[in-house]
Scaffold this motif. Structure first.
Motif, PDB file in Angstrom:
ATOM      1  N   SER A 198      40.019 -12.923   2.138  1.00  0.00           N
ATOM      2  CA  SER A 198      41.346 -13.532   2.262  1.00  0.00           C
ATOM      3  C   SER A 198      41.447 -14.851   1.504  1.00  0.00           C
ATOM      4  O   SER A 198      42.475 -15.147   0.881  1.00  0.00           O
ATOM      5  N   ALA A 199      40.387 -15.664   1.543  1.00  0.00           N
ATOM      6  CA  ALA A 199      40.417 -16.946   0.828  1.00  0.00           C
ATOM      7  C   ALA A 199      40.486 -16.725  -0.676  1.00  0.00           C
ATOM      8  O   ALA A 199      41.237 -17.411  -1.393  1.00  0.00           O
ATOM      9  N   GLN A 200      39.722 -15.769  -1.186  1.00  0.00           N
ATOM     10  CA  GLN A 200      39.759 -15.476  -2.613  1.00  0.00           C
ATOM     11  C   GLN A 200      41.111 -14.913  -3.029  1.00  0.00           C
ATOM     12  O   GLN A 200      41.607 -15.224  -4.119  1.00  0.00           O
ATOM     13  N   SER A 201      41.696 -14.082  -2.186  1.00  0.00           N
ATOM     14  CA  SER A 201      43.014 -13.524  -2.491  1.00  0.00           C
ATOM     15  C   SER A 201      44.060 -14.631  -2.582  1.00  0.00           C
ATOM     16  O   SER A 201      44.906 -14.639  -3.485  1.00  0.00           O
ATOM     17  N   THR A 202      43.999 -15.579  -1.648  1.00  0.00           N
ATOM     18  CA  THR A 202      44.925 -16.707  -1.678  1.00  0.00           C
ATOM     19  C   THR A 202      44.728 -17.538  -2.933  1.00  0.00           C
ATOM     20  O   THR A 202      45.691 -17.978  -3.580  1.00  0.00           O
ATOM     21  N   ALA A 203      43.456 -17.761  -3.297  1.00  0.00           N
ATOM     22  CA  ALA A 203      43.153 -18.520  -4.510  1.00  0.00           C
ATOM     23  C   ALA A 203      43.660 -17.792  -5.748  1.00  0.00           C
ATOM     24  O   ALA A 203      44.234 -18.408  -6.657  1.00  0.00           O
ATOM     25  N   ALA A 204      43.470 -16.469  -5.794  1.00  0.00           N
ATOM     26  CA  ALA A 204      43.946 -15.691  -6.940  1.00  0.00           C
ATOM     27  C   ALA A 204      45.464 -15.795  -7.072  1.00  0.00           C
ATOM     28  O   ALA A 204      45.997 -15.949  -8.183  1.00  0.00           O
ATOM     29  N   LEU A 205      46.167 -15.726  -5.943  1.00  0.00           N
ATOM     30  CA  LEU A 205      47.623 -15.872  -5.957  1.00  0.00           C
ATOM     31  C   LEU A 205      48.023 -17.227  -6.528  1.00  0.00           C
ATOM     32  O   LEU A 205      48.936 -17.335  -7.354  1.00  0.00           O
ATOM     33  N   ALA A 206      47.309 -18.276  -6.109  1.00  0.00           N
ATOM     34  CA  ALA A 206      47.601 -19.628  -6.603  1.00  0.00           C
ATOM     35  C   ALA A 206      47.293 -19.745  -8.087  1.00  0.00           C
ATOM     36  O   ALA A 206      48.066 -20.359  -8.847  1.00  0.00           O
ATOM     37  N   TYR A 207      46.174 -19.173  -8.535  1.00  0.00           N
ATOM     38  CA  TYR A 207      45.797 -19.271  -9.952  1.00  0.00           C
ATOM     39  C   TYR A 207      46.812 -18.561 -10.846  1.00  0.00           C
ATOM     40  O   TYR A 207      47.241 -19.112 -11.865  1.00  0.00           O
ATOM     41  N   PHE A 208      47.191 -17.333 -10.468  1.00  0.00           N
ATOM     42  CA  PHE A 208      48.157 -16.597 -11.275  1.00  0.00           C
ATOM     43  C   PHE A 208      49.508 -17.314 -11.304  1.00  0.00           C
ATOM     44  O   PHE A 208      50.159 -17.403 -12.357  1.00  0.00           O
ATOM     45  N   THR A 209      49.937 -17.825 -10.160  1.00  0.00           N
ATOM     46  CA  THR A 209      51.211 -18.550 -10.097  1.00  0.00           C
ATOM     47  C   THR A 209      51.176 -19.791 -10.976  1.00  0.00           C
ATOM     48  O   THR A 209      52.141 -20.087 -11.697  1.00  0.00           O
TER      49      THR A 209
END
Length: 473
Positions: free
Chosen positions: A50-61
């Motif tokens: 879940s933490a990596q998924s949140t980070a990926a969302l932030a990076y792509f955004t």
């Protein structure tokens, strides 16, 4: 300020551009969410938590928003828009002359703030933030691709003393081409350069960092004891640098302290989240953090008396020496002190294929350098005396003669001490050396500091190529 017609204009609003910007932000978040969704559903070697998924969302955004912001700014400037805080957007031909209250022509250095051009719903500060966020995001994505996917091939390490030393000596030769006087020395010999000035310590950090990387790349196990000294030197600088700052500036405010904690840990936090690694895998960061806090605490305690009473400062350093010996050298105390931080400092990995307690890695790493940071504080405290002594043997001051014999005796004595350390300490096998390292690492560090600064010529010269590397360790 007034423009030519005597009226002060106000920048018109830009509702179409503002609406487009917010629509773009919403679209970016949606696209980033879709990308993250597909990434989470993909068959990865290391599935995202879940933490990596949140980070990926932030990076792509962040990347999408930055790209659209740059495009929007480029197009909008051509249409006459300007960024809030961007004082030099628009061409000079478009600028309206400023008329001062007395009727004369005013300075047009800030004319853009008085123009009636529409303002973008994005400030120059926000654009700089987006650029930084996009850069960090790109670095994290590249790191994940290289370390957690098969897109970049992995291969076994191989040992080669010839390649190890060949590459390092080649880099030394190249760096010597850039040998120059330090900026502190200036173009003439009138200025006396103090030892351990910034360019010199950055040079020191630079060549040690390169040796550290080459050591891992070529698995140069014969360099293990030297690498232990390099890490100790970094911890020594933590004691030296922080003591120098807090002793001289007396700045014990929370903003400075939090700024230091941020600088030490922000990158490793992002790396840990991105790669789902444990904090202790990057042990140098908790080491620097711990000993920075200990230096801060040492000088903060009774700080109003720091510069008024040398015995008081010596007493505090003796106290933290006793505390360090108690924590790391008395059985059971370490676990009592650091047990509550097991969630942060514990390491569940298996670096060496052997079962070990969860706090073993932190105990091992921290115990190796639990005293050298105090030596850094001692050198910082006695730095004025060291500087004065070097100046005296150099003949610093009008009408003063140097003391070449004193210098020669000192260089020979320190060199003999270093040779003895190499013969009786450094030459020990790895595990035997680890036992004595915490109590002897100050010897080669002190010898290097003296020999590197033993003559004025050496103090005035630096190798800037190593210094540039040392800025980013």
């Amino acid at each position: 300020m007034k423009v030519g017609n005597g009226r002060t204009p106000t920048a018109p609003s830009a509702p179409p551009m503002e609406a487009a910007w917010y629509v773009a932000l919403a679209a970016n978040l949606f696209i980033a969410g879709v990308l993250t969704f597909f990434l989470c559903g993909a068959e990865l070697n290391y599935p995202l938590n879940s933490a990596q998924s949140t980070a990926a969302l932030a990076y792509f955004t962040a990347l999408l928003t930055w790209a659209e912001a740059e495009l929007m700014v480029s197009v909008a400037r051509r249409l006459g828009y300007r960024l809030e805080g961007d004082r030099h957007s628009g061409s000079r031909s478009e600028r309206v002359p400023i008329v001062s209250e007395s009727g004369g022509r005013g300075d047009d250095s800030d004319i853009d703030d008085e123009l009636g051009n529409p303002v973008l719903p994005l400030s120059f500060t926000a654009l700089k933030f987006l650029r930084g966020a996009a850069e960090l995001s790109a670095i994290m994505i590249v790191m994940y691709v290289c370390d957690r996917t098969d897109l970049v091939g992995k291969g076994p390490k191989h040992q080669s003393k010839v390649e190890f030393w060949g590459v390092f000596l080649a880099l030394v030769g190249i760096s010597l081409l850039g040998l120059r006087r330090t900026k502190e020395a200036g173009p003439v010999d009138a200025v006396e350069v103090k030892p351990l000035q910034r360019e010199q310590t950055e040079e020191w950090k630079g060549w040690m960092q390169v040796m550290f990387l080459l050591y891992h790349y070529w698995m140069a196990t014969e360099m293990y004891n030297a690498i232990r000294i390099y890490i100790a030197a970094y911890i020594w600088m933590t004691g030296f640098g922080n003591f120098s700052y807090y002793y001289i500036r007396q700045d014990f405010g929370l903003p400075r302290f939090l700024q230091m904690m941020w600088r030490l840990n922000f990158l490793v936090v992002f790396v840990c989240v991105t790669l789902n690694n444990e904090y202790m895998l990057y042990y140098i960061c908790p080491l620097h953090t711990l000993f920075t806090i200990m230096v801060y605490g040492t000088l903060w305690l009774g700080h109003k008396h720091n510069q008024a009473s040398a015995p008081f400062v010596w007493g505090k350093m003796a106290g933290v020496l006793a505390l360090s010996l108690l924590i790391w050298d008395v059985p059971g105390v370490f676990d009592l002190v650091f047990g509550p931080f097991q969630f942060l400092l514990g390491y569940k990995g298996d670096l060496f294929n052997m079962a070990a307690p969860i706090m073993h890695e932190w105990h091992f790493r921290s115990s190796l350098d639990h005293l050298v940071w105090i030596f850094g504080m001692v050198v910082a405290f006695k730095f004025p005396a060291m500087d004065a002594w070097l100046s005296r043997i150099d003949g610093g001051g009008a009408g003063r003669e140097g003391q070449p014999l004193t210098r020669i005796v000192a260089i020979v004595s320190v060199s003999a001490l270093f040779a003895a350390w190499c013969a009786f300490v450094y030459a020990r096998p790895k595990f035997e050396y680890n036992v004595v390292h915490p109590y002897t690492s100050f010897i080669p560090i002190g010898c290097y500091i003296f020999l590197r600064n033993s003559t004025r010529w050496l103090r005035e010269r630096v190798l800037p190529a190593w210094g540039e590397i040392g800025k980013y360790t």
